[in-house]
Design a protein around this motif. Structure first.
Motif, PDB file in Angstrom:
ATOM      1  N   PHE A 224       0.855  -1.185   0.000  1.00  0.00           N
ATOM      2  CA  PHE A 224       0.000   0.000   0.000  1.00  0.00           C
ATOM      3  C   PHE A 224       0.890   1.233   0.000  1.00  0.00           C
ATOM      4  CE2 PHE A 224      -1.889   3.301   2.687  1.00  0.00           C
ATOM      5  CZ  PHE A 224      -3.059   3.539   1.995  1.00  0.00           C
ATOM      6  N   PRO A 225       0.700   2.285  -0.766  1.00  0.00           N
ATOM      7  CA  PRO A 225      -0.397   2.529  -1.707  1.00  0.00           C
ATOM      8  C   PRO A 225      -0.009   2.284  -3.171  1.00  0.00           C
ATOM      9  CG  PRO A 225       0.702   4.564  -1.188  1.00  0.00           C
ATOM     10  CD  PRO A 225       1.531   3.471  -0.604  1.00  0.00           C
ATOM     11  N   HIS A 227      -0.496  -0.407  -4.796  1.00  0.00           N
ATOM     12  CA  HIS A 227      -1.141  -1.662  -5.133  1.00  0.00           C
ATOM     13  C   HIS A 227      -2.145  -1.536  -6.259  1.00  0.00           C
ATOM     14  CE1 HIS A 227      -3.858   0.537  -2.512  1.00  0.00           C
ATOM     15  NE2 HIS A 227      -4.788   0.020  -3.282  1.00  0.00           N
ATOM     16  N   THR A 228      -2.352  -0.348  -6.759  1.00  0.00           N
ATOM     17  CA  THR A 228      -3.562  -0.137  -7.554  1.00  0.00           C
ATOM     18  C   THR A 228      -3.612  -0.952  -8.840  1.00  0.00           C
ATOM     19  OG1 THR A 228      -4.788   1.545  -8.752  1.00  0.00           O
ATOM     20  CG2 THR A 228      -2.513   1.976  -8.361  1.00  0.00           C
ATOM     21  N   TYR A 286      -6.103  -1.784   5.514  1.00  0.00           N
ATOM     22  CA  TYR A 286      -6.682  -1.177   4.318  1.00  0.00           C
ATOM     23  C   TYR A 286      -7.148  -2.260   3.354  1.00  0.00           C
ATOM     24  CZ  TYR A 286      -6.972   1.792   0.198  1.00  0.00           C
ATOM     25  OH  TYR A 286      -7.408   2.453  -0.922  1.00  0.00           O
ATOM     26  N   LEU A 289     -10.225  -4.057   4.694  1.00  0.00           N
ATOM     27  CA  LEU A 289     -11.457  -3.262   4.657  1.00  0.00           C
ATOM     28  C   LEU A 289     -11.958  -3.094   3.232  1.00  0.00           C
ATOM     29  CD1 LEU A 289     -10.840  -0.576   7.371  1.00  0.00           C
ATOM     30  CD2 LEU A 289     -12.836  -2.030   7.180  1.00  0.00           C
ATOM     31  N   VAL A 290     -11.040  -2.766   2.362  1.00  0.00           N
ATOM     32  CA  VAL A 290     -11.464  -2.569   0.975  1.00  0.00           C
ATOM     33  C   VAL A 290     -11.948  -3.885   0.389  1.00  0.00           C
ATOM     34  CG1 VAL A 290     -10.741  -1.811  -1.291  1.00  0.00           C
ATOM     35  CG2 VAL A 290      -9.927  -0.613   0.709  1.00  0.00           C
ATOM     36  N   PHE A 292     -13.472  -6.151   1.924  1.00  0.00           N
ATOM     37  CA  PHE A 292     -14.817  -6.388   2.422  1.00  0.00           C
ATOM     38  C   PHE A 292     -15.860  -5.638   1.610  1.00  0.00           C
ATOM     39  CE2 PHE A 292     -18.395  -5.777   5.268  1.00  0.00           C
ATOM     40  CZ  PHE A 292     -18.596  -7.069   5.699  1.00  0.00           C
ATOM     41  N   SER A 293     -15.463  -4.499   1.085  1.00  0.00           N
ATOM     42  CA  SER A 293     -16.449  -3.670   0.384  1.00  0.00           C
ATOM     43  C   SER A 293     -16.630  -4.075  -1.076  1.00  0.00           C
ATOM     44  CB  SER A 293     -16.043  -2.201   0.453  1.00  0.00           C
ATOM     45  OG  SER A 293     -14.963  -1.965  -0.415  1.00  0.00           O
ATOM     46  N   TYR A 303      -7.749  -7.794  -3.118  1.00  0.00           N
ATOM     47  CA  TYR A 303      -7.470  -6.880  -2.005  1.00  0.00           C
ATOM     48  C   TYR A 303      -7.013  -7.648  -0.776  1.00  0.00           C
ATOM     49  CZ  TYR A 303      -9.043  -2.674  -4.302  1.00  0.00           C
ATOM     50  OH  TYR A 303      -9.134  -1.601  -5.141  1.00  0.00           O
ATOM     51  N   PHE A 413      -5.168  -7.679  15.383  1.00  0.00           N
ATOM     52  CA  PHE A 413      -6.545  -7.404  14.986  1.00  0.00           C
ATOM     53  C   PHE A 413      -6.754  -7.544  13.490  1.00  0.00           C
ATOM     54  CE2 PHE A 413      -6.720  -5.845  19.231  1.00  0.00           C
ATOM     55  CZ  PHE A 413      -8.004  -6.139  19.609  1.00  0.00           C
ATOM     56  N   PHE A 417     -10.118  -8.814  10.944  1.00  0.00           N
ATOM     57  CA  PHE A 417     -10.556  -8.219   9.683  1.00  0.00           C
ATOM     58  C   PHE A 417     -10.509  -9.260   8.572  1.00  0.00           C
ATOM     59  CE2 PHE A 417     -10.647  -3.477  10.231  1.00  0.00           C
ATOM     60  CZ  PHE A 417     -10.589  -3.520  11.604  1.00  0.00           C
TER      61      PHE A 417
END
Lengths: 523, 467, 101, 662
Positions: A224-225, A227-228, A286, A289-290, A292-293, A303, A413, A417
């Protein structure tokens, strides 16, 4: 001695056979590829056997003019990754058995060439050879995505190519700089990693060298960041492409950090460690979370890779034995588990022609075997004990805890996630009311079961006998963590280093050293 | 006698060219064309043999105008080889094969003189012989308006640039009073160039002229138009051998790096960046290659700036290597693309379906493009590696960075070619590909050579005696 | 007898004149003429340099420049004729605009 | 450590694991019933082997054998993380493994009939076997990290089995919730284990490694925190794991929803065994907890609070399984309370009796549900005493035991031991005792409320009653027997009996509890009689409120078919509705965590698509801009090209002139 050469050559020969057999039916290419990868897997097992005694090496002159040699060497780390590569190679061929129906020969040629590149990266002990393999991976992967990919394949293929290619630029310049400094200090030119490691660089130089190498490797990891490119490439690639992309190509970045960047510029690694650790931890959360979305199966898994690779990079940079071993383990586990998830995604897409979760649901009834595999891979992905992922994550968390207790706590944690998105993968596809899209879904075929079974077996073996991965890691002591768990020699004591941004002169003012001009060419 | 031996290649070329020209006027059919083609190859081969057997460092000939050190001989042989390659692979026009081959041979003669020039006058002469042949070759198919415009443009601008060059040389001469290169270098080093402002200025103008021939930024504007206008093989020749010859002629002026280093640095950096940026969104294949050639000159100039520095391979050695590597790829690419017949400018969209109709040709184009992009296992990768390695060794860190950044931008348009070759669906009913077995085998052999040397670059280094 | 330095200055003026001509004129013929002026400026500079150093080399060079320039113009004019036949104009901007084949 | 002649321990978990493997590998070739048979046989063998090992341990010649220890191989080896694969069989493990395999066996047998004809029967038995294997690993692992394998394994199996009927989305949501909430606790546990290892060395995590407990005291400081505080932190982190797994406050919300699984699953996993893993954990690490009074107090407080909390919720539930779920939470609260006040063996004793009567209650409830074709709302039942006579009797035994009807039930003795300890031990106090008593009263009320509504009076709805078969009934009778008699092994000495249980654990807990269990005859008898009286009073209250003579309670406003929290509130009183919804913990957590998580995910997803990608798109746009810039003059106009060249020449000339030294 010739074992390593054979390992590299086997897929190359397979590629030649598959390429030359273009007039025959598609089966010939498939069998040729299977034979080549299968033989390679066998060789890799033999290699593991030898490596337990001592590192295996082979070296012959390649480009003596610049001091580059065809130097392959397998210590524990390389051997493990070679084994992973060959294993996933077989799986890739198997999973493509029914999926690929267009241009079958060309497909297998690219697939096998890709494997050659990856194997070179993992085995090379010479910078030029390493970089050769590194760049060799690009074109085959580009073709795999671009020709056999899905709806948005061209954009993704080009994005993948541009990102990784751009990253490697900085790496190359940094490597050339070390090469030059080594030559100046020792009066001999050599691209051998072992020789370059002797180069003494000032802290400023190391800072820059590490920066260059880091950019190159971090794009590939991807950290990150940067990774796009990854979600697009993963999503659009054919199943085997995603598998190899996730399972192996990302690992080459990590391997580069382990083998080249950190040993070559330890002070640079030390100085960068706080930043890298921050990015890695950020990536863990990150990515999760991403992930998951996402609504796209493959994007979600892509992701999740970012999240998992965050663990790996974190393990490397916390600078203790546990982290180092955890990172290595996690590389293998991620390759197997995420690879498995991609296989399922590919199988689903092949049958349902969609990757959207909204279109799935209640699949278990029709495809219980697939469901069982998916359940296993999802559980592995969230780090259930009994699979290797748990151990990898545990080691990294333990290492982080040892390094800074709060870092370990935060990292732990990440597992929660991971559970969130992993369960989502499973529940969204297998559970719930039956979706009309999948009314006539077939269960997996035996070829697919075999392919996934290999991955499952690997994960379970690593989960209960992690020593198959970690035990051979202790050769050679120069670049690896010593046996007794002392701090690795390369990054002796990572502390939050003071970052000094030095300046390099635009144009060198000093006269170039005379000793390296070649009199014969001089007029 | 030994002078005559030194001059033998030039003599063979000059007379051979004229012979071909005369024979070609009689009649033109396929047999004659083939005869002329092979005759040209024989002439060029003879010249190359004569050149290869010249002992290095034998006596300068023609009052020091032509010299033969090993590096010059290597360069000369390379150019003749490229020329022979072009003659073989190119599709000679039916109606004027004699003129075509003769002009190619004359151009080769110019390159030969350039590569071995020992004096400012020979340098000028070589450039002009080369240019004059190229003017005609570019506008050879003068019924096409584009060819006409391209020829005119090249003529006007080349003359413009030559004027800069020769005026600069005049200033240098006025300052140092000698035309002989060895003498000049000696006087420069004894007197110090900084103490001769006029010569400084003269060399600046000289760089303008050279920059034009190399199509380096900011003297690059002609490249896209002219390449597009030229017949494919000629464009390949301009991009490879012609530039290489100018590079060869430029090597004796390496002392300029000390005084004009900043200028060369800027030109190199600008070429690498601007060249690649200009090509970014281009859709016409030949223009893409033209823009890429601008960038490649930038890379080569990195080697020039490194000069005789370098770990393992010096900057000059890397330049020679790169010239060969680049020539193989760009000449191959231009020629291979010329097999695709069309009645308009060749756009990337026209490449659709090539992979299906002629997989071999498509694959060769792929190899050429990969080599141009500098990706293994093609030779172009090692060319760049050597150049930038030498650059780093000479203390230029940012030039390789810029160059590689530029090449990353460049990858974008190279990929566009590959994408259209292999990955774009859709039929291309107008696609017509024609080539003779000889042509395609030469192309395949070239691609094979690129891959072979890409895997075993040492063989080429040994062959070029670069170690 | 003109001093060599002044000859050089004259050459420079001529050269700049030629350059300006190339930049400003849009007609092919005039552009070619301007280029000729530049070549001659260079020739003059060579002769001046020759005089400065008392050596013949510069004059020999000038002799080379002459046929080369002549050859350039010969080809240039031939092309100009063809251009005019094709486009009925020698205006370089008009020609540049006409992209038809 | 390895004694000559000791039994092979790994066989205990390996037998059900082999059963699971057999079922999964050949699931396409076998019928559901065959799977059930395989599962039962494997668990039977396992139970037999457990009994054999237990008898061997207890009758070891010389009588001083405290544990068997079997190391299979090294597992983890990385710096602070060292672990073997090995088994450790002491008296705690003995009790737990007997319950797991024994009750497990009964439930397996019961399932053969209960799940008969279910589409996913093979899957069901596979996971049940896997669960038994995992649970046995959990209780028999020789070190905490290997224990964690079982710990997570049972969590995973719980997830699979709650979502057994996967086609209903609610079940899947419940399964997911159960997994995630327990996993949150697991993370605390993991961190706690790492901290323990950091404080006292890796071997501390070995079950036999408590000798080094004193090393922990010597830790002066770590991470800027004092040693004694660190011990409390470590203990609390372990407690976090226990709280998650055992559904204690504040992580209790998953258990009621977990009732979405088949009823035998609820009986085995969510009543008898898995949810008591927290009890096992605290008992295992009793030495650590004993070092920190603050941690002990926290444990006791959480236990008491949970017990009371769940009892208040249970009293208003309408779903038969949810009532039992809350009662499970409450009873585990009792156990935790016992542990927290230092009464380790009473805590485990309560686990022991609870396993029988709660499994019994669940299985009986399952039989009722089975008989009524899936009906779970108690207000749709009623009058089942006659048609389901056997089940009624068994259920009554279970309910009596749960309510703690004095002297004749197991639940009475075990609960009373805890209550007495809460009052008298070093860590106990009157507040805890009062909470315990209140809970006992409430427990009795809701137990008999359940019995009254379900079995007495007239049927509130017409049902075609499906009579239970022998496989359903016999496990009930066996369990009912134990639910009554299991308490008699630990009748306090004041009643003239021999408290065998207490002495049984003395070698394990040693001084950690010996001095804390106070016995003083007069008070103890009074207290025991008092708590017994409370149970009777509770039963009377329930009878008074819900007895069939009165008008039946008006059925709730709407049918309650679902067990989920989305269920509309059935009561008019808002207090009752709040209790019904578990004090609205779900809504709170939903707003606090779930929604935050979802919003964060959505925002970051947008961020990734728009900003991160946008940065690179921007870079690409800039590059394209330069492209346009450089192509500006590219228009084929020769004089313009010459102009650009001239500009270059001018720049070069300028640089040259600048660089000429003056």
């Amino acid at each position: 001695m010739t074992l390593l050469t054979l390992i590299v050559l086997a897929p190359l020969i397979g590629a030649l056979v598959a390429g030359l057999a273009v007039r025959t039916g598609p089966a010939s290419a498939r069998w040729a590829a299977l034979a080549a990868t299968g033989a390679d897997l066998l060789l890799a097992f033999i290699l593991m056997f030898f490596v337990r005694e001592s590192p295996v090496a082979t070296s012959m002159p390649w480009i003596p003019a610049i001091g580059a040699a065809f130097h392959l060497e397998a210590d524990g780390l390389s051997a493990v990754l070679v084994l992973l590569t060959t294993m996933l190679g077989v799986v890739a061929v198997l999973i493509s058995w029914n999926e690929i129906t267009r241009k079958v020969h060309a497909y297998h040629v690219w697939l096998l060439l890709l494997q050659v590149g990856i194997l070179l990266v993992f085995l090379a002990r010479d910078i030029v050879l390493f970089y050769f393999g590194w760049e060799l991976m690009l074109i085959p992967m580009f073709f795999l995505i671009g020709v056999w990919g899905h709806e948005d394949k061209l954009y993704s293929a080009i994005k993948f190519f541009l990102f990784t290619f751009t990253g490697s630029i900085f790496m190359l310049v940094a490597l050339l700089y070390v090469y030059f400094q080594h030559a100046r200090q020792y009066g001999m030119y050599s691209f051998e990693i072992a020789n370059l490691l002797k180069t003494s660089l000032t802290e400023t130089e190391q800072w820059w060298v590490f920066l260059g190498l880091f950019i190159g490797f971090a794009v590939k990891v991807p950290l990150f960041p940067l990774h796009t490119w990854l979600p697009d490439a993963h999503t659009q690639a054919p199943t085997a492409g995603s598998l190899i992309l996730a399972g192996l190509l990302l690992k080459t970045g990590v391997y580069g950090l382990m083998r080249i960047a950190m040993p070559l510029a330890p002070a640079g690694a030390t100085a960068f460690a706080p930043m890298v650790i921050t990015l890695a931890v950020a990536g863990i959360f990150y990515g999760a979370l991403v992930a998951f979305s996402q609504r796209d199966f493959k994007r979600l898994v892509a992701y999740s890779s970012i999240s998992h690779l965050g663990f790996v990079v974190l393990g490397l940079f916390i600078g203790n034995a546990a982290g180092w071993q955890g990172a290595t383990l996690q590389m293998v586990n991620h390759g197997l588990a995420t690879g498995g998830l991609f296989l399922i995604a590919g199988i689903l897409q092949q049958r349902a022609h969609t990757r959207n979760f909204d279109m799935y649901g209640g699949l278990w009834r029709h495809a219980p075997t697939m469901g069982a595999f998916l359940l296993f891979f999802a559980m592995a992905s969230l780090g259930i004990p009994g699979t290797g992922n748990f151990i990898g994550e545990l080691y990294v968390i333990g290492g982080a805890f040892q390094f800074k207790w709060w870092l370990g706590v935060i990292t732990a944690f990440g597992i929660l996630f991971a559970a969130a998105y992993s369960l989502r993968v499973f529940i969204a596809t297998m559970h719930g009311p039956e979706s009309p899209t999948i009314k006539h879904m077939n269960d997996t075929t035996w070829v697919e079961n075999l392919a996934m079974g290999i991955l499952v077996a690997g994960l379970i073996v690593v989960g209960f006998v992690p020593r198959v991965v970690t035990a051979p890691l202790f050769y050679p002591p120069d670049t690896m963590v010593p046996r007794d768990g002392r701090e690795p020699a390369t990054i002796a004591a990572i502390r939050p280093g003071q970052i000094v941004i030095p300046s390099l002169p635009l144009i060198s003012a000093e006269p170039p050293p005379a000793s390296f001009s070649t009199p014969e060419v001089r007029k | 006698m030994s002078q005559l031996a030194t001059l033998a290649p030039d003599i063979i070329m000059a007379f051979g060219g004229t012979l071909v020209l005369l024979l070609g006027t009689r009649r033109s059919d396929k047999a004659v064309n083939d005869f002329l083609r092979w005759l040209s190859v024989i002439i060029i081969g003879g010249a190359a043999l004569a050149l290869a057997y010249t002992r290095p460092n034998s006596l300068p000939a023609a009052e020091g105008w032509i010299i033969s050190s090993s590096i010059n001989i290597v360069f000369g042989v390379i150019f003749l080889a490229i020329l022979a390659w072009t003659v073989l692979a190119a599709k000679a026009p039916e109606h004027a094969a004699g003129e075509w081959h003769a002009l190619l041979i004359y151009a080769g003669n110019g390159m030969l003189i350039l590569a071995r020039s020992g004096s400012l006058a020979a340098l000028f002469l070589g450039i002009e012989i080369l240019s004059l042949s190229l003017y005609v070759l570019i506008s050879f198919f003068c019924h096409r308006g584009m060819a006409l415009r391209g020829g005119t443009m090249y003529l006007v601008l080349a003359a413009f640039a030559s004027a800069f060059l020769v005026f600069g040389l005049a200033l240098v001469y006025a300052s140092f009073g000698t035309l002989d290169l060895a003498e000049l270098a000696q006087r420069v080093s004894s007197k110090g160039l900084f103490h001769a402002p006029m010569a400084m200025l003269g060399f600046g103008l000289f760089i303008v002229g050279v920059g034009f021939k190399l199509a380096a930024v900011p003297f690059h504007m002609w490249a896209a138009d002219v390449y597009e206008a030229s017949p494919g093989p000629v464009a390949g020749l301009i991009a490879s051998a012609s530039k290489g010859a100018v590079i060869a002629a430029f090597i004796p002026f390496l002392f300029l790096v000390n005084t004009h280093g900043d200028i060369l640095w800027l030109i190199s950096a600008a070429s690498m960046i601007v060249g690649n940026l200009m090509g970014l969104l281009e859709l016409r294949v030949k223009r893409i290659l033209a823009y890429s050639s601008i960038a490649h000159i930038g890379y080569i100039l990195v080697g020039y700036l490194a000069g005789y520095n370098g770990v393992g391979i010096t900057g000059v050695g890397a330049m020679i290597f790169y010239v060969v590597a680049y020539a193989l790829a760009i000449a191959g690419a231009f020629t291979a693309l010329s097999f695709i017949e069309r009645d308009h400018e060749l756009g990337v969209r026209d490449l659709r379906g090539v992979a299906r109709v002629s997989p071999a040709l498509a694959f060769c184009i792929l190899v050429f493009i990969i080599s141009l992009a500098g990706i293994p296992p093609a030779i172009g990768f090692f060319g760049k590696l050597y150049l930038f390695s030498a650059g780093v060794s000479a203390g230029y860190i940012w030039l390789p960075v810029l160059g590689l950044l530029g090449s990353a931008i460049g990858v974008y348009y190279y990929l566009r070619i590959i994408v259209n070759l292999y990955m774009t669906p859709g039929e291309n009913p107008n696609l017509k590909i024609s080539y003779t077995p000889l042509q395609i085998s030469i192309i395949i052999a070239t691609a094979a050579a690129i891959v072979f040397f890409g895997c075993f670059p040492q063989t080429m280094i040994t062959a070029l005696k670069l170690f | 007898m003109l001093p060599a330095e002044q000859a050089l200055i004259l050459a420079a003026i001529l050269f700049v004149t030629g350059v300006i001509g190339v930049i400003v004129r849009r007609n092919l013929i005039f552009v070619l003429m301007s280029v000729e002026i530049m070549f001659n400026a260079a020739g003059l500079a060579f002769v001046a340099g020759s005089a400065l150093h008392g050596q013949p080399d510069g004059q020999i060079f000038f002799i080379f420049i002459l046929p080369v320039a002549a050859a350039e113009v010969a080809i240039g004019l031939a092309l100009a004729v063809l251009v005019f036949q094709k486009y009925r104009t020698l205006d370089l901007w008009t020609i540049a605009r006409s992209r038809e084949e | 450590m390895l004694q000559h002649g000791q039994p092979i321990l790994w066989l205990i978990p390996a037998l059900p694991a082999a059963g699971a493997a057999l079922i999964f590998l050949f699931s396409k070739q076998m019928s559901g019933r065959a799977a059930g048979r395989i599962a039962c046989v494997s668990v039977t063998l396992c139970f037999g082997w457990v009994l054999f090992c237990s008898s061997l341990l207890l009758t070891w010649p010389g009588g001083n054998m405290l544990f068997f220890h079997e190391k299979i191989c090294q597992w983890l080896d990385a710096g602070p993380i060292q672990s073997d694969i090995g088994f450790y069989f002491d008296r705690i493990a003995l009790v737990f493994s007997i319950i797991v395999s024994g009750v497990g066996l009964l439930i397996h047998i019961y399932s053969c009939e209960y799940m008969d004809g279910d589409e996913g029967m093979r899957r069901y038995f596979g996971y049940m076997n896997l669960f038994v294997a995992s649970m046995l690993v959990l209780v028999m692992a020789d070190n905490a990290l290997f224990m964690f394998v079982g710990w997570e394994g049972v969590g995973a199996c719980s997830f699979f089995l709650i979502g057994h009927w996967y086609q209903k989305s609610e079940n899947c949501v419940a399964a997911q919730k159960a997994f995630l909430v327990t996993r949150l606790g697991d993370i605390f546990l993991l961190i706690g284990l790492l901290l323990c290892a950091r404080l006292a060395g890796v071997s501390y995590l070995n079950m036999s490694g408590f000798a080094q407990i004193d090393d922990m005291k010597s830790v002066a400081e770590f991470g800027g925190i004092q040693g004694s505080t660190l011990i409390t932190i470590a203990a609390l982190l372990l407690l976090g794991g226990a709280v998650g797994k055992s559904a204690q406050l504040p992580l209790q919300t998953w258990l009621p929803d977990a009732m979405a699984g088949p009823t035998p699953v609820s009986a085995l996993i969510h009543a008898a065994t898995m949810v008591t893993a927290g009890v096992y954990l605290v008992a295992r690490f009793h030495a650590l907890f004993a070092l920190s009074p603050a941690a002990m107090l926290t444990v006791a407080f959480i236990g008491a609070a949970t017990a009371l909390y769940a009892a208040t919720c249970a009293i208003v539930q309408t779903d038969i399984k949810r009532i039992l779920a809350y009662s499970t939470i409450s009873q585990i609260g009792f156990m935790v309370l016992g542990l927290g006040v230092g009464a380790f063996s009473p805590g485990i004793f309560h686990f022991f009796t609870h396993a029988f009567y709660k499994a019994l209650l669940f299985l009986a409830a399952g039989a009722v549900i089975h008989a009524l074709h899936g009906e779970q709302n108690i207000f749709n039942m009623g009058g089942l005493k006659q048609p389901l006579k056997g089940i009624y009797l068994a259920f009554l035994a279970g309910a009596a035991s749960l309510a703690g009807i004095p002297f004749i039930t197991a639940g009475f003795w075990s609960k009373d031991a805890i209550l007495w300890s809460a009052l008298t031990t070093r860590y106990g106090n009157a507040g805890l005792y009062a909470a315990g008593l209140a809970t006992a009263l409430l427990t009795s009320i809701y137990s008999f409320r359940l019995v009254c509504i379900v079995f007495f009076g007239n049927p509130r709805k017409e049902h075609h009653i499906h009579p239970p078969g022998p496989l359903l009934s016999w496990p009930l009778y066996i369990l009912a027997f134990f639910a009554i008699v299991a308490g008699f092994i630990n009748i306090p000495a004041v009643f003239g009996a021999h408290p065998a249980w207490e002495h049984f654990f003395t070698p394990v807990f040693g001084e950690d509890q010996a001095e804390s269990l106070v016995h003083s005859s007069g008070y103890e008898i009074t207290a025991t009689l008092g708590s017994g009286a409370l149970a009777i009073i509770g039963a009377l209250i329930a009878w008074r409120l819900y007895a069939p003579k009165r008008e039946p309670i008006p059925a709730p406003a709407s049918e309650i078919g679902s067990v989920l929290t989305e269920t509309p509130s059935p009561y008019r009183s808002s207090l009752a509705n709040d209790l019904f919804h578990g004090w609205r913990f779900d809504a709170l957590y939903d707003a606090l965590f779930v929604r935050t998580f979802r919003i964060a995910a959505a925002v970051l997803g947008w961020f990734d698509r728009t900003i991160v990608d946008g940065i690179f798109e921007l870079a690409a746009a800039i590059v394209r801009g330069f492209n346009t810039l450089f192509l500006f003059f590219q228009n084929s106009r020769i004089p313009r090209y010459a102009l650009v060249m001239l500009a270059g020449a001018v720049v070069i000339t300028t640089i040259v002139i600048m660089s000429i030294p003056r």
